[in-house]
Design an enzyme around this catalytic site. Structure first.
Site, PDB file in Angstrom:
ATOM      1  N   GLU A 283      -7.069   8.830  -7.235  1.00 23.73           N
ATOM      2  CA  GLU A 283      -7.618   8.574  -8.557  1.00 23.73           C
ATOM      3  C   GLU A 283      -8.725   7.515  -8.556  1.00 23.73           C
ATOM      4  OE1 GLU A 283      -6.888  10.693 -10.398  1.00 23.73           O
ATOM      5  OE2 GLU A 283      -4.767  11.112 -10.648  1.00 23.73           O
TER       6      GLU A 283
ATOM      7  N   HIS B 267       0.972   5.228  -3.663  1.00 21.14           N
ATOM      8  CA  HIS B 267       1.294   6.652  -3.750  1.00 21.14           C
ATOM      9  C   HIS B 267       2.723   6.872  -3.320  1.00 21.14           C
ATOM     10  CE1 HIS B 267       1.000  11.002  -3.160  1.00 21.14           C
ATOM     11  NE2 HIS B 267       0.013  10.918  -4.031  1.00 21.14           N
TER      12      HIS B 267
HETATM   13  C1  LIG Z   1       1.762   6.177  -7.762  1.00 17.06           C
HETATM   14  C2  LIG Z   1       3.007   5.311  -7.936  1.00 17.06           C
HETATM   15  C3  LIG Z   1       3.677   5.710  -9.256  1.00 17.06           C
HETATM   16  C4  LIG Z   1       3.989   5.562  -6.781  1.00 17.06           C
HETATM   17  O1  LIG Z   1       5.072   4.780  -7.047  1.00 17.06           O
HETATM   18  P1  LIG Z   1       6.465   4.777  -6.269  1.00 17.06           P
HETATM   19  O2  LIG Z   1       6.468   5.634  -5.074  1.00 17.06           O
HETATM   20  O3  LIG Z   1       7.501   5.070  -7.288  1.00 17.06           O
HETATM   21  O4  LIG Z   1       6.478   3.284  -5.758  1.00 17.06           O
HETATM   22  P2  LIG Z   1       7.383   2.147  -6.344  1.00 17.06           P
HETATM   23  O5  LIG Z   1       7.315   2.155  -7.844  1.00 17.06           O
HETATM   24  O6  LIG Z   1       8.727   2.291  -5.703  1.00 17.06           O
HETATM   25  O7  LIG Z   1       6.643   0.858  -5.814  1.00 17.06           O
HETATM   26  C5  LIG Z   1       6.965   0.196  -4.627  1.00 17.06           C
HETATM   27  C6  LIG Z   1       6.501  -1.251  -4.742  1.00 17.06           C
HETATM   28  O8  LIG Z   1       5.063  -1.271  -4.705  1.00 17.06           O
HETATM   29  C7  LIG Z   1       4.559  -1.837  -5.905  1.00 17.06           C
HETATM   30  N1  LIG Z   1       3.415  -1.029  -6.334  1.00 17.06           N
HETATM   31  C8  LIG Z   1       3.264   0.311  -6.216  1.00 17.06           C
HETATM   32  N2  LIG Z   1       2.079   0.682  -6.693  1.00 17.06           N
HETATM   33  C9  LIG Z   1       1.470  -0.435  -7.114  1.00 17.06           C
HETATM   34  C10 LIG Z   1       0.218  -0.684  -7.717  1.00 17.06           C
HETATM   35  N3  LIG Z   1      -0.645   0.293  -7.977  1.00 17.06           N
HETATM   36  N4  LIG Z   1      -0.092  -1.952  -8.038  1.00 17.06           N
HETATM   37  C11 LIG Z   1       0.764  -2.969  -7.781  1.00 17.06           C
HETATM   38  N5  LIG Z   1       1.975  -2.795  -7.210  1.00 17.06           N
HETATM   39  C12 LIG Z   1       2.313  -1.539  -6.888  1.00 17.06           C
HETATM   40  C13 LIG Z   1       5.664  -1.743  -6.926  1.00 17.06           C
HETATM   41  O9  LIG Z   1       5.537  -2.760  -7.892  1.00 17.06           O
HETATM   42  C14 LIG Z   1       6.883  -1.929  -6.045  1.00 17.06           C
HETATM   43  O10 LIG Z   1       7.024  -3.300  -5.776  1.00 17.06           O
HETATM   44  P3  LIG Z   1       8.487  -3.962  -5.680  1.00 17.06           P
HETATM   45  O11 LIG Z   1       9.067  -3.431  -4.402  1.00 17.06           O
HETATM   46  O12 LIG Z   1       8.167  -5.419  -5.662  1.00 17.06           O
HETATM   47  O13 LIG Z   1       9.249  -3.523  -6.899  1.00 17.06           O
HETATM   48  C15 LIG Z   1       2.624   3.818  -7.975  1.00 17.06           C
HETATM   49  O14 LIG Z   1       2.038   3.453  -6.758  1.00 17.06           O
HETATM   50  C16 LIG Z   1       1.721   3.459  -9.156  1.00 17.06           C
HETATM   51  O15 LIG Z   1       2.217   3.209 -10.247  1.00 17.06           O
HETATM   52  N6  LIG Z   1       0.369   3.445  -8.956  1.00 17.06           N
HETATM   53  C17 LIG Z   1      -0.555   3.166 -10.014  1.00 17.06           C
HETATM   54  C18 LIG Z   1      -0.802   4.393 -10.851  1.00 17.06           C
HETATM   55  C19 LIG Z   1      -1.676   5.419 -10.154  1.00 17.06           C
HETATM   56  O16 LIG Z   1      -2.624   5.072  -9.466  1.00 17.06           O
HETATM   57  N7  LIG Z   1      -1.355   6.712 -10.369  1.00 17.06           N
HETATM   58  C20 LIG Z   1      -2.044   7.814  -9.765  1.00 17.06           C
HETATM   59  C21 LIG Z   1      -1.189   8.489  -8.744  1.00 17.06           C
HETATM   60  S1  LIG Z   1      -2.026   9.719  -7.816  1.00 17.06           S
END
Ligand SMILES: CC(C)(COP(=O)(O)OP(=O)(O)OC[C@H]1O[C@@H](n2cnc3c(N)ncnc32)[C@H](O)[C@@H]1OP(=O)(O)O)[C@@H](O)C(=O)NCCC(=O)NCCS
Length: 506
Positions: free
Chosen positions: A444, A391
């Site tokens: 989710e 998140h």
């Molecule tokens: C929700 C979300 C977009 C938040 O992302 P964010 O704050 O932009 O976090 P980042 O993209 O900067 O991720 C940070 C690190 O964690 C990892 N990461 C984050 N969520 C992850 C997940 N669900 N699975 C695997 N790795 C994940 C990223 O790959 C990144 O790794 P890195 O440092 O090696 O590049 C992200 O966690 C995600 O894509 N989750 C899956 C989709 C989801 O469940 N969406 C519903 C949201 S309520």
């Protein structure tokens, strides 16, 4: 000249050993009035332990006198060189949600840089710099003041007005929470009954939209239909720009919108499935009526309450992407329908509201608990994101997922034990393969399990989210309209230097 890390690091750093107890580390932090200690092994950095880790340990009821630092620290953290420019330190801290980074020279620890050090520097930057660079994705950037609610990601807490959202979901009806958002206060018994009957009476589609809906529903999925239907609704009801309407008129439009959105969604679903549309009932509350219109059957009290609790938990959530979108559109003075159409578009993306069905698809693909570890491991190693985990704001358990886990335990069903096993495995694998990123279930993951158990078809998960969230979006539209200032940020141009001669037309 650029400031370098050496100029602002705290040196010497406060350290401890991985075999020290958490209590020893906590006392060292308190004595030095700092938020982290670097864990060293023969002068080399072995890990970092922060206040956040102490909070996690406290939440897990770990005994601070006996629990060792090594178990709770982030091992092998990123480090900085003292000669690095502070912008690099800033990028590293913000990209990984770190608050502290050790500074290492020739393999030896010489200091620590904290977010606080960098904030201090930010304050003494010259005022003449007319542009302020903010982190990509606007993470942590405050763009408005609000009285609607807030999310405290580090604490795993969020609230609507002055009440914890989880308490509201446990104790009140959705209509009461709607009243709280729209009117700023929880209703007493009489106000609760009169608000509920007022909104129940407004559930029918206006005739123009009702006539058009079959044609719209034939064209696309229910969330796409909702986008078009909200446009039609605004046009049919003559909604003028928020810039030109009174707060009372906007309130009335918002009430009409939120009352009718579940009817649009359920009707669109049934039309697309070739089923007869089920008319709304005025004797049912919001969630029960929605389930009734969707399935054509009267839901059990348990299922209706579970969906009501899900909808309360997701009615609003700080400045998430769709809410921000609604506010940006409102800030131009555009009408309520325009703001909500934009918000629905933002919500539809899988990184926002479009994930719950994907999380359930993943559970299907895993099949049985014994296959979970290999499945998750391979997916993460292939660079995939595990849906329902991680998140932007929560770096600890998402409180919504905690309550939804309880809801699913209460409901029972074949997915209860399996989903919890997959959660545990995924959290462990992510902790191992993505150390320090603090990835836990988000709303989710269990939302999909709850909705599935209550008989909501998969492709209606995100629309169901939208049915409740429209209330939160509308609240923000009203707040934005009441204290409006055009939201208009800037971007840094990084293309080829202008002006280049324009090539002659071919
Ligand atoms: C929700 C979300 C977009 C938040 O992302 P964010 O704050 O932009 O976090 P980042 O993209 O900067 O991720 C940070 C690190 O964690 C990892 N990461 C984050 N969520 C992850 C997940 N669900 N699975 C695997 N790795 C994940 C990223 O790959 C990144 O790794 P890195 O440092 O090696 O590049 C992200 O966690 C995600 O894509 N989750 C899956 C989709 C989801 O469940 N969406 C519903 C949201 S309520």
């Amino acid at each position: 000249m650029e400031t370098i890390v050496r100029d602002l690091m705290t040196s010497p750093p406060v350290t401890c050993a991985s075999s020290d107890s958490l209590a020893v580390a906590a006392r060292a932090m308190a004595a030095a009035e700092i938020g982290s200690v670097v864990v060293t092994d023969r002068g080399k950095v072995a890990g970092i332990l922060t206040e956040r880790d102490l909070l996690r340990a406290a939440a897990a009821a770990a005994d601070p006198d006996h629990e060792q630092v090594g178990l709770w620290m982030t091992a092998h953290p990123d480090v900085l060189s003292p000669d690095e420019e502070v912008d690099a330190a800033w990028a590293s801290l913000t990209a990984h949600h770190y608050r502290h980074l050790p500074v290492v020279e020739d393999g030896h620890l010489i200091g620590v840089v904290s977010l606080r050090d960098l904030m201090g520097l930010a304050r003494i930057r010259p005022a003449a710099e007319s542009r302020t660079d903010v982190p990509a994705g606007l993470e942590g950037v405050v763009v408005a003041e609000t009285t609607v609610g807030d999310v405290r990601g580090q604490e795993g807490f969020f609230h609507y007005r002055q009440y914890a959202a989880v308490d509201l979901a446990q104790q009140r009806s959705l209509e009461d929470v709607w009243h709280l958002l729209f009117k700023g206060e929880l209703p007493d018994a009489a106000a609760s009954a009169s608000f509920a009957s007022e909104v129940r009476a407004r559930r029918h589609l206006p005739p123009g939209l009702a006539a058009l809906l079959p044609a719209l529903a034939a064209q696309g999925a229910p969330l796409d239909v909702l986008r078009s239907a909200v446009s039609v609704l605004g046009a049919e009801l003559g909604w003028r720009p928020t810039h030109d309407v009174s707060p009372a008129e906007l309130y009335d439009q918002a009430l009409a919108l939120c009352a009718v959105v579940p009817t649009i969604l359920a009707s669109a679903y049934r039309l697309r499935e070739g089923l007869e549309v089920v008319a709304p009932r005025v004797d049912l509350d919001f969630a029960a009526n929605y389930l009734h219109m969707l399935t054509g059957e009267l839901p059990s009290a348990e299922h209706a309450r579970a969906i009501e609790q899900y909808m309360i938990l997701t009615i609003d959530h700080g400045f998430n992407a769709s809410t921000f979108t609604a506010r940006v559109i409102t800030s131009t003075g555009a009408d309520l329908a325009a703001a909500i159409v934009g918000a629905i578009g933002a919500l539809s993306g899988p990184l926002h509201g479009g994930a719950p069905s994907r999380a359930l698809d993943m559970l299907d693909a895993i099949g049985t608990a014994d296959r979970a570890e290999a499945f998750i491991r391979r997916a993460v190693e292939d660079g995939e994101r595990i849906m329902g985990f991680g998140h932007r704001v929560y770096k600890t358990d998402d409180p919504r997922s905690l309550l939804l886990r309880q809801v699913i335990e209460r409901l029972g069903g074949p997915l209860v034990a399996f989903s919890q096993e997959v959660e545990r495995t995924t959290v462990d694998v992510l902790a191992e393969l993505k150390p320090g990123r603090q990835l836990y279930t988000n709303v989710e993951f269990y939302a999909g399990v709850v909705m599935h158990t209550c008989g909501i078809p998969r492709h209606m998960f995100t629309p169901t989210f939208a049915a409740g969230r429209t209330i939160g979006w509308s609240t923000h539209v009203m707040e934005q309209a009441s204290h409006n200032r055009l939201i208009r940020p800037a971007a840094r141009y990084v293309g080829p230097p202008p002006p280049q001669p324009v090539p002659a037309a071919p």
